[in-house]
Write a protein that holds these residues in place. Structure first.
Motif, PDB file in Angstrom:
ATOM      1  N   LYS A 174      29.173  62.029  47.605  1.00  0.00           N
ATOM      2  CA  LYS A 174      29.611  61.079  48.538  1.00  0.00           C
ATOM      3  C   LYS A 174      28.405  59.889  48.659  1.00  0.00           C
ATOM      4  N   HIS A 175      27.174  60.271  49.055  1.00  0.00           N
ATOM      5  CA  HIS A 175      26.142  59.430  49.387  1.00  0.00           C
ATOM      6  C   HIS A 175      25.873  58.625  48.444  1.00  0.00           C
ATOM      7  N   PHE A 176      25.855  59.107  47.127  1.00  0.00           N
ATOM      8  CA  PHE A 176      25.283  58.438  45.892  1.00  0.00           C
ATOM      9  C   PHE A 176      26.256  57.965  44.919  1.00  0.00           C
ATOM     10  N   ALA A 177      27.627  58.170  45.606  1.00  0.00           N
ATOM     11  CA  ALA A 177      28.892  57.225  44.949  1.00  0.00           C
ATOM     12  C   ALA A 177      29.061  58.112  43.697  1.00  0.00           C
ATOM     13  N   ILE A 178      29.079  59.317  43.830  1.00  0.00           N
ATOM     14  CA  ILE A 178      29.349  60.097  42.460  1.00  0.00           C
ATOM     15  C   ILE A 178      30.644  60.477  42.298  1.00  0.00           C
ATOM     16  N   THR A 179      31.541  60.139  41.472  1.00  0.00           N
ATOM     17  CA  THR A 179      32.985  60.440  41.620  1.00  0.00           C
ATOM     18  C   THR A 179      33.404  61.529  40.817  1.00  0.00           C
TER      19      THR A 179
END
Length: 437
Positions: A174-179
């Motif tokens: 979530k912190h590194f915007a990994i979907t």
């Protein structure tokens, strides 16, 4: 004359000779005793389940490895690939007959059509222990205790129980915007196989290239210092998002319980790269490795699953548990020289020098068994050298020799097969006393 059938076993399946089968039986007895000491109760489920019970559970890889076929009644059935999905079915089916929280252990064979390798077969034995129906972190801490006690009772001293939390992994994503979380975690799970450089290349599909180095630095954090120091050093991550906060606080709570125990908590360490059971686990996860045999992989793994019965019931029941891979553990124990080299459960062999003494020999064997000494009678009169060789090969600790003098005086010659020491003209009670020392 009909053609002879060539004796052979299927690839990935195996026979066990008495020495190994006995070692396995002794190991299972010790593990069962540990499970029961914590209040876990045994259950059994069938090897075969209806296909709709098992299909679509577990990873995509496991789905490809299922042994699935039609039985004689035309039913679509599958050999169980683990003991967790059958547990979910069992809990849902007998919910009204079980008190919660429910603590069970199950020992049995499971089947996966995977590539066979050392300590890994297509039919293998799992020893599962689970805590169902409680969200308490105390349950997670108890699973750690059972893993620790299980290895300790097998005289394994050098091991590490690595722990992580799925919320930590989800929070990092979530912190590194990994979907593409599952794809990302599958790549992370390959760290041991392809190394950091190989994983970094795979992460290009999920992470902005400018962030790969930073992500790898965090995901490969592994505790090498005291637990409180490590938790302090990563405490800043709690501010990143609620998932990371929950994961780290759950681990803090678990370690706060463990530190009150006499167990060596330095054998339980955090590793943020552990990402097992993507389709199962929702909380704390475990992997146990042997320090001297890291290449053999995890010998005991598991974790918390909050959606255990979702396929079978509207009632939400969480659970936490672990599984000991018995075949892999046996291979490790053999390599470490910790397996007993015996192929008999009998401690004593009675050797007769004349067939007319056999009735007396069987009477003495019966008395020894009643006294708690497992005893075997060599079935016929042979040269003493041959009978002693038999006792030595099978692993008898003692040999009671009945010759003419012994038969007439109702005494025995007792030979210690380990030391070679031999005592003559012993009474039954004296021989029994020595064997019980």
């Amino acid at each position: 004359m009909a053609d002879l059938v060539v004796p052979r076993t299927l690839s990935g399946f195996r026979d066990r000779l008495p020495k190994e089968a006995m070692a396995k039986e002794k190991l299972l007895q010790k593990l069962s005793s540990v499970f029961e000491s914590f209040g876990f109760a045994p259950i059994e489920t069938p090897h075969l389940e209806y296909a709709d019970i098992l299909v679509k559970h577990g990873s995509d890889e496991i789905q490809k490895e299922l042994y699935r076929f039609k039985d004689h009644g035309g039913r679509d059935v599958v050999l169980r690939f683990d003991q967790t999905v059958p547990l979910a079915r069992f809990i849902s089916q007998y919910r009204n007959e079980l008190d919660l929280p429910f603590k069970r252990f199950a020992i049995g064979n499971v089947f996966r059509g995977e590539r066979a390798q050392r300590g890994r077969y297509r039919e293998f034995t799992q020893c599962d222990f689970d805590f169902i129906g409680s969200d308490s972190i105390g349950c997670d801490a108890e699973i750690i205790q059972v893993i620790y006690a299980s290895l300790a009772t097998l005289n394994i001293d050098e091991f590490t129980i690595w722990v992580n939390h799925r919320s930590i992994l989800n929070g990092i994503c979530k912190h590194f915007a990994i979907t593409e979380i599952e794809g990302f975690l599958r790549s992370i799970d390959k760290l041991e196989k392809i190394g950091k450089d190989g994983v970094a290349k795979e992460l290009e599909a999920f992470v902005d290239s400018s962030k790969i180095s930073e992500v790898l630095g965090i995901i490969t954090m592994r505790q090498t210092i005291a637990v409180d120091e490590f938790l302090d050093s990563v405490g800043y991550m709690k501010a990143w998002n609620d998932e990371l906060k929950k994961g780290l606080e759950d681990l803090e709570e678990m370690f706060s319980i463990l530190k009150h125990l006499e167990m060596d908590t330095s054998k339980c360490r955090m590793d943020f790269s552990i990402a097992r059971g993507l389709g199962y686990y929702t909380g704390i996860v475990y992997e146990t490795t042997l320090n001297r045999l890291k290449n053999i992989g995890s010998v005991c793994s598991g974790g918390r699953y909050d959606n255990l019965t979702k396929s079978f019931s509207k009632e939400s029941l969480s659970g936490v548990g672990a599984s000991i891979g018995l075949d892999r553990l046996l291979a490790a124990l053999e390599e470490l020289g910790l397996l007993q080299g015996r192929s008999t459960s009998a401690r004593a062999l009675i050797a007769c020098m004349d067939s007319s003494y056999l009735g007396f020999a069987h009477k003495i064997a019966e008395s020894l068994r009643r006294s708690g000494i497992y005893t075997e009678v060599y079935p016929q009169a042979q040269k003493l050298k041959k009978q002693l060789a038999y006792a030595n090969n099978k692993g008898h600790e003692y040999c009671l020799i009945i010759g003419e003098n012994e038969f007439l005086s109702h005494t025995f010659t007792l030979k210690n097969m380990t030391t070679g020491m031999q005592l003559e003209s012993l009474s039954f009670l004296r021989a029994l006393e020595i064997m019980k020392e």
